[in-house]
Structures are given as C-alpha cells and as structure tokens.
Design a protein around this motif. Structure first.
Motif, PDB file in Angstrom:
ATOM      1  N   THR A   1       0.831  -1.209   0.000  1.00 11.48           N
ATOM      2  CA  THR A   1       0.000   0.000   0.000  1.00 11.48           C
ATOM      3  C   THR A   1       0.864   1.256   0.000  1.00 11.48           C
ATOM      4  O   THR A   1       0.582   2.221  -0.724  1.00 11.48           O
ATOM      5  CB  THR A   1      -0.931   0.008   1.229  1.00 11.48           C
TER       6      THR A   1
ATOM      7  N   ASP B   1     -14.935   1.687  -1.141  1.00 12.42           N
ATOM      8  CA  ASP B   1     -15.756   0.680  -1.802  1.00 12.42           C
ATOM      9  C   ASP B   1     -16.331  -0.306  -0.786  1.00 12.42           C
ATOM     10  O   ASP B   1     -16.081  -1.506  -0.828  1.00 12.42           O
ATOM     11  CB  ASP B   1     -14.909  -0.047  -2.846  1.00 12.42           C
TER      12      ASP B   1
ATOM     13  N   ARG C   1     -12.801  -0.805   2.673  1.00 11.82           N
ATOM     14  CA  ARG C   1     -12.140  -1.112   1.405  1.00 11.82           C
ATOM     15  C   ARG C   1     -11.853   0.196   0.653  1.00 11.82           C
ATOM     16  O   ARG C   1     -12.776   0.915   0.266  1.00 11.82           O
ATOM     17  CB  ARG C   1     -13.026  -2.018   0.549  1.00 11.82           C
TER      18      ARG C   1
ATOM     19  N   GLN D   1     -10.531   1.824  -2.674  1.00 11.64           N
ATOM     20  CA  GLN D   1     -10.261   1.484  -4.072  1.00 11.64           C
ATOM     21  C   GLN D   1      -9.448   2.600  -4.727  1.00 11.64           C
ATOM     22  O   GLN D   1      -9.796   3.782  -4.643  1.00 11.64           O
ATOM     23  CB  GLN D   1     -11.551   1.260  -4.855  1.00 11.64           C
TER      24      GLN D   1
ATOM     25  N   LYS E   1      -7.632   3.864  -8.327  1.00 12.17           N
ATOM     26  CA  LYS E   1      -7.625   3.665  -9.774  1.00 12.17           C
ATOM     27  C   LYS E   1      -6.813   4.756 -10.470  1.00 12.17           C
ATOM     28  O   LYS E   1      -6.899   5.921 -10.102  1.00 12.17           O
ATOM     29  CB  LYS E   1      -9.050   3.671 -10.338  1.00 12.17           C
TER      30      LYS E   1
ATOM     31  N   ALA F   1      -6.998  -1.490 -11.167  1.00 12.57           N
ATOM     32  CA  ALA F   1      -7.379  -0.944  -9.864  1.00 12.57           C
ATOM     33  C   ALA F   1      -6.610  -1.652  -8.765  1.00 12.57           C
ATOM     34  O   ALA F   1      -6.158  -2.786  -8.917  1.00 12.57           O
ATOM     35  CB  ALA F   1      -8.876  -1.086  -9.631  1.00 12.57           C
TER      36      ALA F   1
ATOM     37  N   THR G   1      -7.221  -2.472  -4.633  1.00  7.52           N
ATOM     38  CA  THR G   1      -8.155  -2.430  -3.514  1.00  7.52           C
ATOM     39  C   THR G   1      -7.414  -2.800  -2.235  1.00  7.52           C
ATOM     40  O   THR G   1      -6.752  -3.842  -2.174  1.00  7.52           O
ATOM     41  CB  THR G   1      -9.333  -3.398  -3.727  1.00  7.52           C
TER      42      THR G   1
ATOM     43  N   SER H   1      -7.874  -3.339   1.863  1.00  8.50           N
ATOM     44  CA  SER H   1      -8.753  -3.489   3.022  1.00  8.50           C
ATOM     45  C   SER H   1      -8.005  -2.982   4.249  1.00  8.50           C
ATOM     46  O   SER H   1      -6.937  -3.502   4.591  1.00  8.50           O
ATOM     47  CB  SER H   1      -9.157  -4.960   3.215  1.00  8.50           C
TER      48      SER H   1
ATOM     49  N   THR I   1      -5.024  -5.973  -3.157  1.00  9.90           N
ATOM     50  CA  THR I   1      -5.316  -6.670  -4.400  1.00  9.90           C
ATOM     51  C   THR I   1      -5.117  -5.726  -5.581  1.00  9.90           C
ATOM     52  O   THR I   1      -5.680  -4.636  -5.605  1.00  9.90           O
ATOM     53  CB  THR I   1      -6.764  -7.199  -4.423  1.00  9.90           C
TER      54      THR I   1
END
Length: 399
Positions: A187, A203, A215, A217, A219, A229, A231, A233, A245
């Motif tokens: 991240t 999200d 979550r 997101q 992009k 994208a 994502t 958590s 992810t």
C-alpha cells in the motif's frame, strides 16, 4: 512500518548492469512494482461508520502499528513461469556455485514474484522483524534482531549473516525489504506514487482475518497504464492495511493478491526473533563473500542492471528509459534473441515474452508480463514500465 508520507516524490536513480538486461528489467521492474493465493475470501459486510476516502488515507498514514504477528497468503500472477533454475540464470544468481550463499535473501525472496506463498510475519518495533516463507516440508526465514540480520533455509541447512548497521548496498536488512510482501508495504508503494494521477474511493466494508475493515479502491486516471485498480482493506480500528489486491486493466484474475489470514496486534514473544545456527549448519558471513558477490548482494533484480536511467512521464504511466552498455547484445535483444551463454530454461522463458514492434525509432522487441512491459530497441535503448506496448512505442518514438 512507517506511515505514508504524502510528500514523497519519484526521481531518477543510478543502477548497474547485471548479466542479462532484458530478464533483469522484466523481473526486476515487476518486483519493484509489487513494490509493487487465489483471491482471499472476505467474510461478512460489517456495518461501520461512514468515512471518506481522504479520511481513510489519513487513517492509514496515522497508523502507528509497530507490533504484530500473523499469517499472510500472497499470490502473484504476472504471467511468468515459476522462478526456479531459470530465475537463477536470469537474475545472475549463483544457485549452488562455490562461494555463493543459497540463504541470501536477495536470491530467495525473488520467488515471491510468482505463484502462491504462505508467509508468517512478526514485528516488534524498528529493531525486530521476522519474515518466514513456509513450504510443505521446509521454511525460509529472515530475522532482524538488533544489530544482527540472519537468514536461514531449512531445506539446505544454510544460514546467511550480516550486520544491520552495514551500508544499504551491503546489508541483508535492506534486501529483506526490497520485495514488498505485506499489505502495508504494498500500500505504501502505491500511495507514494499516486498524487493527482489517481482516483480514490471507499468501496464498502469487509472482514479480513476476523477484523472489520474498510475497502479503499485506488484507480489510475491516466490512460495507458496496465493497472486496472488496487483495492486495500484497511483495519477499521488500527488503520493497518490487512489485504492488498491489484487487478490489471486487461481484466482477469488479480496480478497481486496479498492478505492476512490471521493477525494479532499484541507484542510477539521475544523468543520469536531468537536465532542461533545449529551445529553443522553452513553459515555464510556477508563480509566473507567474494567481492563480486558482495557487490551484488545488496541489490534486487531491478537494481542489478541498467546504468543510469531517466524517468519519462509521471504517476502510473511513468516509463524508465535506459541505455544498454556497449558490451550488451543490443541487436540480438532487440530482435528477440537470447544472449549467448544464457541457460536453456532462461532462453525459453525470454523468447516466450518477445513481441516485435516498429516505429519512428526503428525496430525492437517488447517483452511483456501482465503488469510490466519492456521495450528493447535496435540501438540499445530500454523503455520499461507498468504501461501498454503502445505507450512504450510512443515513448521510444519521442526519444
């Protein structure tokens, strides 16, 4: 586990050329990007207080988690074959050659760039960390405990030892961090490169490793990126990223999916970071490595090849422009041919990635993964990035 610094910026750097420029560029840039398990199932949809994307990013930045332990599942699908003997040939690893250290983190952690792996992690402040890669019948661990860094491979019963205070180019501590493996590290790499080129949204919510999470997101706003994208958590209580992810713009399965299956934010036992080689274990000291090995030992694949590069563009569509050294087989690489002397498995791997292209720059070959593309031109220039083939050709034309 430093919080995200919103003032971080990108810049050009200096690199040295390794044995094979193209494989190093493909594998190395990919590793840096993941610097960048089949999708881990989130359970439940917890009812949490509303939060904006900006507030969630600030929550990550303010997270002061320094102590934790847990199990992580990580799956990486760059469209590359499994890194085994071919990887050793591609990255210049010595395998079992005399004078080499099979437990060296620089060689072992490259495996995280492909396939599915189970990791066990623990941290107790800045001076104590441990990361273990678990296999069915063996375990590989990197342990940082104060002034010492140990790496141990139970399969070969070999250990590697270095002092943590050594310079970055000589220390195993840095090598253990060169390939981001935890959701937090992944991240941080994404947030550092974001700025005004990125869209952030919340999200919904999820449950990861039994923890309530938001979550986030992420992009790209820019066309031409191979990233669809990201994502993340984020633990609702601590602000610690629990799962990461990355899905490609081309669709399909995630390129990177890494998340905790178990996590505990209490202080790990002190014994977690204890290590003493057993009688009979072959121990390699960093200071005892041959000079050429010692020089390469502090570099990831992405840093072993490529002397001086410029960064074209910014954000998600940044492209590294490099020049192959005079001794490199630029014509062969540009035509998609593997260098003489490259191991057969490595030649097969390299040839499977090539796609010939032409443009105002002349001709060349694009070597592709699901995330990173690399263009080698006939005049010995290299263009690499998490961008489309057309973006690389455009950059080469402009150059």
């Amino acid at each position: 586990m430093a919080p995200y610094d919103s003032d971080s910026s990108q810049g050009a750097g200096r690199r040295k050329l390794g044995r094979y420029a193209v494989p190093v560029a493909v594998v190395g840039v990919a590793a840096a990007t993941i610097g960048l398990v089949p999708a881990l199932a989130d359970s439940g949809d917890p009812d949490l207080p509303k939060i904006t994307a900006q507030e969630l990013i600030e929550k990550i930045a303010k997270s002061d988690t320094e102590r934790l332990s847990g199990t992580i599942k990580i799956h990486t699908d760059l469209g590359l074959p499994s890194f085994g003997d071919a990887a050793a040939g591609l990255t210049g690893g010595n395998g079992g050659e005399k004078g080499s250290a099979s437990a060296d983190p620089r060689d072992k952690l490259t495996e995280l760039a492909t396939g599915t792996h189970t990791l066990r992690v623990a941290a107790d402040g800045e001076d104590r960390q441990k990361l273990s890669i678990l296999d069915d019948a063996s375990e590989y661990s990197v342990i940082h405990d104060g002034a010492d860094v140990w790496a141990y491979d139970s399969a070969s019963d070999q250990a590697f030892h270095a002092k943590a205070e050594q310079k970055p180019d000589e220390g195993a501590k840095k090598r253990s961090r060169d390939v981001p493996a935890t959701p937090k590290q992944l991240t941080d790499e994404i947030l550092k490169a974001s700025a005004d080129t990125t869209s952030f949204t919340v999200d919904g919510t999820a449950q990861v490793a039994g923890r309530d999470a938001y979550r986030l997101q992420i992009k790209p706003k820019q066309p031409g990126s191979t990233v669809g994208a990201v994502t993340v958590s984020v633990d609702a209580k601590t602000g610690t990223p629990l799962k990461f992810t990355l899905t490609p713009a081309s669709g399909g399965a995630a390129v990177i999916d890494a998340g905790f299956t178990k996590v505990d934010f209490s202080r790990p036992k002190a014994s977690t970071f204890d290590f003493k080689p057993s009688k009979g274990t072959k121990v390699t000291e960093a200071d005892d490595l041959p000079k050429q090995d010692h020089g390469r030992a502090g570099r990831t694949p992405s840093a072993t090849g490529l002397d001086g590069f410029d960064v074209l563009g910014k954000g998600w569509t940044s492209i590294a422009e490099l020049k192959l050294p005079g001794g490199a087989d630029a014509a062969g690489l540009a035509s998609g041919s593997a260098p003489d002397g490259m191991p057969a498995d490595a030649q097969k791997f390299l040839n499977s990635l090539g796609d010939k292209v032409t443009g105002a720059f002349g001709s060349g070959t694009v070597y592709s993964t699901r995330l990173v593309n690399v263009l080698i031109t006939e005049d010995g220039k290299v263009y690499a990035g998490a961008v489309t083939k057309s973006a690389l050709v455009k950059a080469a034309d402009a150059g």
